[in-house]
Write a protein that holds these residues in place. Structure first.
Motif, PDB file in Angstrom:
ATOM      1  N   GLN A  85       0.901  -1.329  -0.045  1.00  0.00           N
ATOM      2  CA  GLN A  85      -0.083   0.001   0.162  1.00  0.00           C
ATOM      3  C   GLN A  85       0.646   1.260   0.006  1.00  0.00           C
ATOM      4  N   LEU A  86       2.165   1.095   0.088  1.00  0.00           N
ATOM      5  CA  LEU A  86       3.034   2.307   0.328  1.00  0.00           C
ATOM      6  C   LEU A  86       4.059   2.296  -0.883  1.00  0.00           C
ATOM      7  N   ALA A  87       4.102   3.782  -1.504  1.00  0.00           N
ATOM      8  CA  ALA A  87       5.135   3.727  -2.566  1.00  0.00           C
ATOM      9  C   ALA A  87       6.044   4.962  -2.230  1.00  0.00           C
ATOM     10  N   VAL A  88       7.252   4.689  -2.224  1.00  0.00           N
ATOM     11  CA  VAL A  88       8.292   5.886  -1.937  1.00  0.00           C
ATOM     12  C   VAL A  88       8.039   7.118  -2.565  1.00  0.00           C
ATOM     13  N   SER A  89       7.401   7.067  -3.709  1.00  0.00           N
ATOM     14  CA  SER A  89       6.945   8.393  -4.381  1.00  0.00           C
ATOM     15  C   SER A  89       6.088   9.179  -3.908  1.00  0.00           C
ATOM     16  N   GLU A  90       5.023   8.211  -3.287  1.00  0.00           N
ATOM     17  CA  GLU A  90       4.022   8.810  -2.564  1.00  0.00           C
ATOM     18  C   GLU A  90       4.488   9.695  -1.295  1.00  0.00           C
ATOM     19  N   LEU A  91       5.469   9.096  -0.547  1.00  0.00           N
ATOM     20  CA  LEU A  91       5.799   9.906   0.611  1.00  0.00           C
ATOM     21  C   LEU A  91       6.832  11.121   0.035  1.00  0.00           C
ATOM     22  N   ALA A  92       7.406  11.051  -0.800  1.00  0.00           N
ATOM     23  CA  ALA A  92       8.189  12.301  -1.417  1.00  0.00           C
ATOM     24  C   ALA A  92       7.277  13.187  -1.736  1.00  0.00           C
ATOM     25  N   ASP A  93       6.071  13.033  -2.159  1.00  0.00           N
ATOM     26  CA  ASP A  93       5.133  14.135  -2.631  1.00  0.00           C
ATOM     27  C   ASP A  93       4.443  14.696  -1.306  1.00  0.00           C
ATOM     28  N   LEU A  94       4.656  14.059  -0.406  1.00  0.00           N
ATOM     29  CA  LEU A  94       3.931  14.932   1.037  1.00  0.00           C
ATOM     30  C   LEU A  94       4.681  16.218   1.130  1.00  0.00           C
ATOM     31  N   GLY A  95       6.074  16.154   0.933  1.00  0.00           N
ATOM     32  CA  GLY A  95       6.904  17.244   1.260  1.00  0.00           C
ATOM     33  C   GLY A  95       7.448  16.899   2.744  1.00  0.00           C
ATOM     34  N   TRP A  96       8.660  17.785   2.942  1.00  0.00           N
ATOM     35  CA  TRP A  96       9.259  17.669   4.317  1.00  0.00           C
ATOM     36  C   TRP A  96       8.275  17.906   5.536  1.00  0.00           C
ATOM     37  N   GLY A  97       7.494  19.093   5.184  1.00  0.00           N
ATOM     38  CA  GLY A  97       7.109  19.434   6.533  1.00  0.00           C
ATOM     39  C   GLY A  97       5.907  18.343   7.060  1.00  0.00           C
ATOM     40  N   THR A  98       4.966  17.940   5.864  1.00  0.00           N
ATOM     41  CA  THR A  98       3.990  16.859   6.534  1.00  0.00           C
ATOM     42  C   THR A  98       4.756  15.293   6.883  1.00  0.00           C
ATOM     43  N   ALA A  99       5.796  15.198   6.138  1.00  0.00           N
ATOM     44  CA  ALA A  99       6.471  13.943   6.701  1.00  0.00           C
ATOM     45  C   ALA A  99       7.044  14.077   8.131  1.00  0.00           C
ATOM     46  N   LEU A 100       7.553  15.343   8.314  1.00  0.00           N
ATOM     47  CA  LEU A 100       8.092  15.324   9.727  1.00  0.00           C
ATOM     48  C   LEU A 100       6.819  15.199  10.746  1.00  0.00           C
ATOM     49  N   VAL A 101       5.665  15.633  10.392  1.00  0.00           N
ATOM     50  CA  VAL A 101       4.624  15.586  11.121  1.00  0.00           C
ATOM     51  C   VAL A 101       4.386  14.224  11.398  1.00  0.00           C
ATOM     52  N   ALA A 102       4.347  13.497  10.447  1.00  0.00           N
ATOM     53  CA  ALA A 102       3.902  11.727  10.783  1.00  0.00           C
ATOM     54  C   ALA A 102       4.971  11.287  11.419  1.00  0.00           C
ATOM     55  N   ALA A 103       6.299  11.528  11.508  1.00  0.00           N
ATOM     56  CA  ALA A 103       7.292  10.938  12.318  1.00  0.00           C
ATOM     57  C   ALA A 103       7.295  11.725  13.736  1.00  0.00           C
ATOM     58  N   THR A 104       6.629  12.910  13.735  1.00  0.00           N
ATOM     59  CA  THR A 104       6.546  13.277  14.993  1.00  0.00           C
ATOM     60  C   THR A 104       5.524  12.572  15.840  1.00  0.00           C
ATOM     61  N   VAL A 105       4.521  12.416  15.184  1.00  0.00           N
ATOM     62  CA  VAL A 105       3.210  11.755  15.569  1.00  0.00           C
ATOM     63  C   VAL A 105       3.857  10.168  16.018  1.00  0.00           C
ATOM     64  N   VAL A 106       4.519   9.433  15.580  1.00  0.00           N
ATOM     65  CA  VAL A 106       4.917   8.244  15.921  1.00  0.00           C
ATOM     66  C   VAL A 106       5.963   8.265  17.071  1.00  0.00           C
ATOM     67  N   VAL A 107       6.912   9.112  16.968  1.00  0.00           N
ATOM     68  CA  VAL A 107       7.696   9.254  18.186  1.00  0.00           C
ATOM     69  C   VAL A 107       7.122   9.757  19.217  1.00  0.00           C
ATOM     70  N   ALA A 108       6.283  11.011  19.447  1.00  0.00           N
ATOM     71  CA  ALA A 108       5.840  11.508  20.267  1.00  0.00           C
ATOM     72  C   ALA A 108       4.713  10.676  21.106  1.00  0.00           C
ATOM     73  N   GLY A 109       4.051  10.041  19.839  1.00  0.00           N
ATOM     74  CA  GLY A 109       2.933   9.141  20.408  1.00  0.00           C
ATOM     75  C   GLY A 109       3.512   8.030  21.008  1.00  0.00           C
ATOM     76  N   ILE A 110       4.416   7.109  20.608  1.00  0.00           N
ATOM     77  CA  ILE A 110       4.899   6.029  21.365  1.00  0.00           C
ATOM     78  C   ILE A 110       5.527   6.338  22.842  1.00  0.00           C
ATOM     79  N   GLY A 111       6.359   7.695  22.881  1.00  0.00           N
ATOM     80  CA  GLY A 111       6.789   8.181  24.125  1.00  0.00           C
ATOM     81  C   GLY A 111       5.760   8.542  25.043  1.00  0.00           C
TER      82      GLY A 111
END
Length: 341
Positions: A85-111
């Motif tokens: 369900q996941l393509a690298v190109s789709e992640l690239a299209d997100l832009g750094w800002g939105t990708a950073l939000v997703a990473a922050t949700v995972v890290v802060a959510g787990i912590g």
């Protein structure tokens, strides 16, 4: 005179697999008849009902091998197929800002979830399953983490049930809160993708929001899949920590830091990214993935007896509620920082 040896009677997995498959078919049919209902939740409830229906001990012994195959091997194959369900190109299209939000949700959510769980007195393995399930991708994440830590079957079943219940509750709540906060459809879709637990639940929410403005569903799902992309590195880190704590799954030999089914997940991501698979192949793979995970959830539920359920208590439920609110709050703050209302 030569001795005649009777053929060895090895337990077969066929009866248990047939029962688990039948339970999955019922769950999938029920979910189809009741839109918005997760087949995973229906399957796990059916499994618990069957396990506590007073089956003879002999029948339980016959079913056990097949249920074990379904709850472990089929589950891991389903997690691996999630990578399609996941393509690298789709992640690239997100832009750094939105990708950073997703990473922050995972890290802060787990912590944050781990901190809440510790304060509530929830055991390490249970709170780790809940933290990852609620912060990454629901049942698939919980199953992946269960593959590298020495958790109990009851803890995984509890996590799956909670992540499905609370995630399903967010399907109507996210659009409602988004409207009260004055969020535009696209911003609400990004929030849904960053906050809701299961991919299927994000699709349900994004579909509702997509009626107000086109492209919302695609945005929601892409953000969600950005969270899914972090499944492999997170589980690898947890595997290292579990080894150091002495909580890694396995008795005589520690499992690999990167389990084989997660390597399969990465291979599926790579295959999807090549563009070789057409829409029909991807739709078929998603159907197979859902069927496998539903079958596995029935088998997991069938492993939980009445006496085990009595020991769950209120703490995991409280942690699930706290994790839901925390992940949603972090996601909303992140989305508002990169997207106008």
């Amino acid at each position: 005179m030569p001795t005649v040896h009777a053929p060895s009677s090895r337990p077969t997995a066929v009866p248990g697999l047939l029962v688990a498959t039948s339970g999955a078919l019922v769950a999938l049919a029920a979910a189809h008849l009741m839109p918005g209902t997760s087949p995973l939740l229906v399957a796990i409830v059916l499994g618990v009902v069957v396990a506590n229906a007073g089956l003879p001990a002999a029948a339980t012994c016959v079913l056990e091998p097949g249920l074990g195959v379904a709850s472990k091997r089929l589950l891991r194959v389903g997690v691996a197929l999630l990578g399609l369900q996941l393509a690298v190109s789709e992640l690239a299209d997100l832009g750094w800002g939105t990708a950073l939000v997703a990473a922050t949700v995972v890290v802060a959510g787990i912590g944050g979830s781990l901190a809440f769980g510790r304060w509530l007195g929830v055991g390490w393995t249970q709170r780790l399953l809940i933290a990852c399930g609620f912060s990454i991708c629901g049942a698939a994440a919980a199953a992946a983490v269960d593959g590298v830590i020495d958790s109990r079957k009851r803890e995984l079943v509890t996590t799956v049930a909670l992540v499905v219940v609370f995630g399903t509750a967010m399907i109507p709540l996210v659009p409602l809160v988004a409207e009260l906060c004055g969020l535009g459809p696209r911003t609400a879709g990004l929030w849904a993708g960053a906050a809701i637990h299961e991919v299927a639940q994000v699709v349900a929410t994004g579909t509702a929001l997509d009626a107000a403005a086109g492209g919302v569903l695609a945005a929601a799902v892409t953000v969600k899949l950005a969270r899914v992309a972090l499944l492999a590195p997170v589980v690898s880190i947890i595997g290292v920590v579990a080894r150091r704590r002495g909580d890694a799954r396995g008795d005589d030999e520690a499992p690999p830091i990167m389990p084989f089914f997660l390597l399969g997940f990465l291979a599926c991501v790579a295959l999807r990214s090549t563009g070789l698979l057409g829409p029909l192949a991807l739709d078929t793979a998603q159907t197979v993935q859902t069927a496998l995970l539903t079958t596995a959830m029935f088998a997991l539920g069938a492993g939980v007896r009445r006496e085990v359920l009595r020991g769950v208590g209120w703490r995991p439920i409280a942690l699930a509620a706290a994790a839901t609110v925390w992940v949603a709050a972090v996601a909303l703050a992140g989305v508002l920082s990169v997207s106008p209302r």
